[in-house]
Design an enzyme around this catalytic site. Structure first.
Site, PDB file in Angstrom:
ATOM      1  N   ASP A 215      28.922   3.645  -4.545  1.00 46.66           N
ATOM      2  CA  ASP A 215      28.474   4.894  -3.944  1.00 46.66           C
ATOM      3  C   ASP A 215      28.727   4.802  -2.445  1.00 46.66           C
ATOM      4  O   ASP A 215      27.978   4.180  -1.699  1.00 46.66           O
ATOM      5  CB  ASP A 215      26.988   5.128  -4.234  1.00 46.66           C
ATOM      6  CG  ASP A 215      26.481   6.425  -3.598  1.00 46.66           C
ATOM      7  OD1 ASP A 215      27.232   7.054  -2.835  1.00 46.66           O
ATOM      8  OD2 ASP A 215      25.320   6.794  -3.873  1.00 46.66           O
TER       9      ASP A 215
ATOM     10  N   TYR B  70      19.833   4.683  -2.810  1.00 46.55           N
ATOM     11  CA  TYR B  70      19.667   6.107  -3.087  1.00 46.55           C
ATOM     12  C   TYR B  70      21.002   6.712  -3.494  1.00 46.55           C
ATOM     13  O   TYR B  70      22.018   6.472  -2.838  1.00 46.55           O
ATOM     14  CB  TYR B  70      19.136   6.826  -1.833  1.00 46.55           C
ATOM     15  CG  TYR B  70      18.932   8.316  -2.018  1.00 46.55           C
ATOM     16  CD1 TYR B  70      17.920   8.807  -2.841  1.00 46.55           C
ATOM     17  CD2 TYR B  70      19.752   9.235  -1.356  1.00 46.55           C
ATOM     18  CE1 TYR B  70      17.728  10.168  -3.013  1.00 46.55           C
ATOM     19  CE2 TYR B  70      19.559  10.602  -1.512  1.00 46.55           C
ATOM     20  CZ  TYR B  70      18.553  11.061  -2.336  1.00 46.55           C
ATOM     21  OH  TYR B  70      18.356  12.416  -2.498  1.00 46.55           O
TER      22      TYR B  70
ATOM     23  N   LYS C 256      29.109  13.493   2.438  1.00 44.27           N
ATOM     24  CA  LYS C 256      28.860  13.457   3.881  1.00 44.27           C
ATOM     25  C   LYS C 256      30.133  13.638   4.735  1.00 44.27           C
ATOM     26  O   LYS C 256      30.591  14.764   4.863  1.00 44.27           O
ATOM     27  CB  LYS C 256      28.072  12.193   4.222  1.00 44.27           C
ATOM     28  CG  LYS C 256      26.713  12.222   3.481  1.00 44.27           C
ATOM     29  CD  LYS C 256      25.654  11.284   3.976  1.00 44.27           C
ATOM     30  CE  LYS C 256      24.313  11.659   3.362  1.00 44.27           C
ATOM     31  NZ  LYS C 256      23.789  10.740   2.380  1.00 44.27           N
TER      32      LYS C 256
HETATM   33  C1  LIG Z   1      23.196  11.137   0.988  1.00 45.27           C
HETATM   34  C2  LIG Z   1      23.514  10.234  -0.154  1.00 45.27           C
HETATM   35  C3  LIG Z   1      23.643  10.724  -1.469  1.00 45.27           C
HETATM   36  C4  LIG Z   1      23.312  12.142  -1.841  1.00 45.27           C
HETATM   37  O1  LIG Z   1      24.175  13.067  -1.272  1.00 45.27           O
HETATM   38  P1  LIG Z   1      23.695  14.609  -1.175  1.00 45.27           P
HETATM   39  O2  LIG Z   1      24.881  15.300  -0.596  1.00 45.27           O
HETATM   40  O3  LIG Z   1      22.485  14.602  -0.284  1.00 45.27           O
HETATM   41  O4  LIG Z   1      23.381  15.047  -2.547  1.00 45.27           O
HETATM   42  C5  LIG Z   1      24.065   9.854  -2.449  1.00 45.27           C
HETATM   43  N1  LIG Z   1      24.323   8.560  -2.172  1.00 45.27           N
HETATM   44  C6  LIG Z   1      24.193   8.050  -0.927  1.00 45.27           C
HETATM   45  C7  LIG Z   1      24.522   6.629  -0.686  1.00 45.27           C
HETATM   46  C8  LIG Z   1      23.776   8.867   0.116  1.00 45.27           C
HETATM   47  O5  LIG Z   1      23.609   8.350   1.333  1.00 45.27           O
END
Ligand SMILES: *Cc1c(COP(=O)(O)O)cnc(C)c1O
Length: 428
Positions: free
Chosen positions: A237, A142, A266
């Protein structure tokens, strides 16, 4: 009707599904969500005053727990001077310096307001740098909700049963190729079939959105070698894994392998809305105002968000023992789950990388999306609800990771483990 359910009904009248982000609605576990009124240390309290040990931590950011004193003090200082200027500030520079100094392979960084923005912007940059338009992502990974990344995505996109969202135009989907996680042959085949067309590969090096699954060492090496050979930008990511699996994130678990760009979010916002992307100077220098790639944000680098992030990273950097503690607690939790599984004959697999941990109700090892998907989700629902009644707040999906925080104690962990044991003993 309790207050949470009443508020949920009211919210549903004015907000789609009553929430601002789908997973919060608890629809994957068939129940109404408690409305959270406040957090303190390792605990959160709902509108009824029920107390829960918090294994969600705002889905990752709150590694220091709720209301960390340095974060709160920093925010109080900032708020007196003004909340936003839309002009350069010293704290942005200090935050960027802290990230560049702390992180390998981050020579320059740009702050944004969410992980979604970070991955979306990093991809635009990679496309500009290579002059190509296709990207590769992995099934079950994701990367937020931008159009080109909402294809076979994990997290809430999984539990909602619509991995591909309506409203994402087919022509955009055609430029997103999906590969199997940890499968080099599959990747090779995709690269061969799309020569000189792929701008970037984006991957969660430690995936946390299909449960916790990490790259094998062999896959990580192959991925880097292949992307180099084909002139493809490799984007890690680390929105979830950054400053979580270790201070230097998942990168540091694969020494000697350098991604070209890395996305954060985060934890780097310390509980306020933040994302960032950074990496090689030659690529980052293509961003406006010094380069031709446009990317901007009215509230990007917001002083409150920067200060909360700075205090969080600064504290983590100065206290390496935090990571030892988090990992020891996660290991204890892992053992507790496995022992409860054995004792009550519940087939269970635990995946753990550092303090990132998730459980699957299956006796098979889980190495990719199909493995995660094969686990017993019905059993997870029962487990989740029973744990909530025990005062343990877990992410409401088997596809999400549990997050520990440094405010948790040995006693908290023991409480969670005995709850798991009781709940397992009664699982149908
Ligand atoms: C949470 C998450 C996102 C998205 O971040 P948001 O601040 O919710 O837009 C993207 N990549 C990973 C791996 C994530 O865990």
């Amino acid at each position: 009707m309790n207050k949470s359910s009443a508020y949920f009904e009211r919210s549903k009248g004015v907000m789609p599904g009553g929430v601002n982000s789908p997973a919060r609605a608890f629809s994957s576990v068939d129940m109404d969500p408690p409305f959270i009124e406040r957090g303190e240390g390792a605990y959160i309290y709902d509108e009824e005053g029920n107390k829960y040990l918090d294994f969600v931590g705002s889905w990752g950011p709150l590694i220091l727990g709720h209301g960390d004193e340095d974060v709160v003090k920093g925010l109080e200082e900032v708020i007196k001077k003004g909340t936003s200027f839309g002009a350069p500030t010293k704290i942005e520079m200090e935050m960027a310096e802290l990230m560049v100094d702390s992180l390998p392979n981050v020579e320059m960084v740009r702050m944004v307001n969410s992980g979604t923005e970070a991955t979306m912007s990093a991809l635009r940059l990679a496309k500009a740098f290579t002059g190509r338009s296709k990207i590769v992502k992995f099934e079950g990974n994701y990367h937020g909700h931008s159009d080109s990344l909402l294809i076979k995505a994990g997290s809430g996109a999984l539990t909602h049963g619509v991995p591909d969202s309506l409203g994402v135009p087919e022509e955009i989907g055609r430029n997103t190729l999906t590969a199997n996680y940890n499968d080099l042959d599959n990747l090779k085949a995709i690269f061969e079939a799309n020569k000189e067309e792929i701008a970037a590969v984006i991957i969660e090096p430690v995936a946390g959105n299909m449960g916790v699954i990490s790259m094998t060492e062999e896959f990580a090496r192959g991925l880097r070698a292949l992307t180099k050979e084909h002139g493809i930008i490799l984007i890690y990511d680390e929105v979830m894994s950054g400053f979580r699996v270790s201070f230097q994130g998942a990168q540091s678990l694969y020494p000697g392998i350098a991604p070209d760009l890395i996305c954060y979010g985060k934890i780097i916002g310390g509980g306020l809305p933040v994302g960032a992307f950074g990496g090689r100077k030659d690529i980052m220098s293509m961003l406006g105002p010094i380069g031709p790639v446009y990317q901007a944000g009215t509230l990007s680098g917001n002083p409150l968000a920067m200060r909360a992030g700075f205090e969080t990273l600064n504290k983590l950097g100065k206290n390496p023992e935090f990571y030892k503690k988090l990992e020891a607690m996660a290991e204890k939790l892992e053992q507790g789950i496995l022992q409860a599984g054995e004792r009550h004959r519940i087939p269970v697999t635990v995946n753990r990388v550092g303090a990132m941990i998730s459980l699957f109700f299956t006796d098979q090892s889980v190495r990719d999306f199909n493995g995660a998907n094969a686990a017993d989700q019905q059993r997870f629902k029962t487990y989740f609800k029973a744990m909530l009644e025990e005062g343990i707040y877990l992410p409401p999906s088997q596809f999400e990771a549990l997050f520990l925080n440094v405010q948790m104690t040995e006693e908290d962990l023991n409480q969670a483990i005995s709850a798991i044991d009781r709940v397992f003993s009664e699982l149908p």
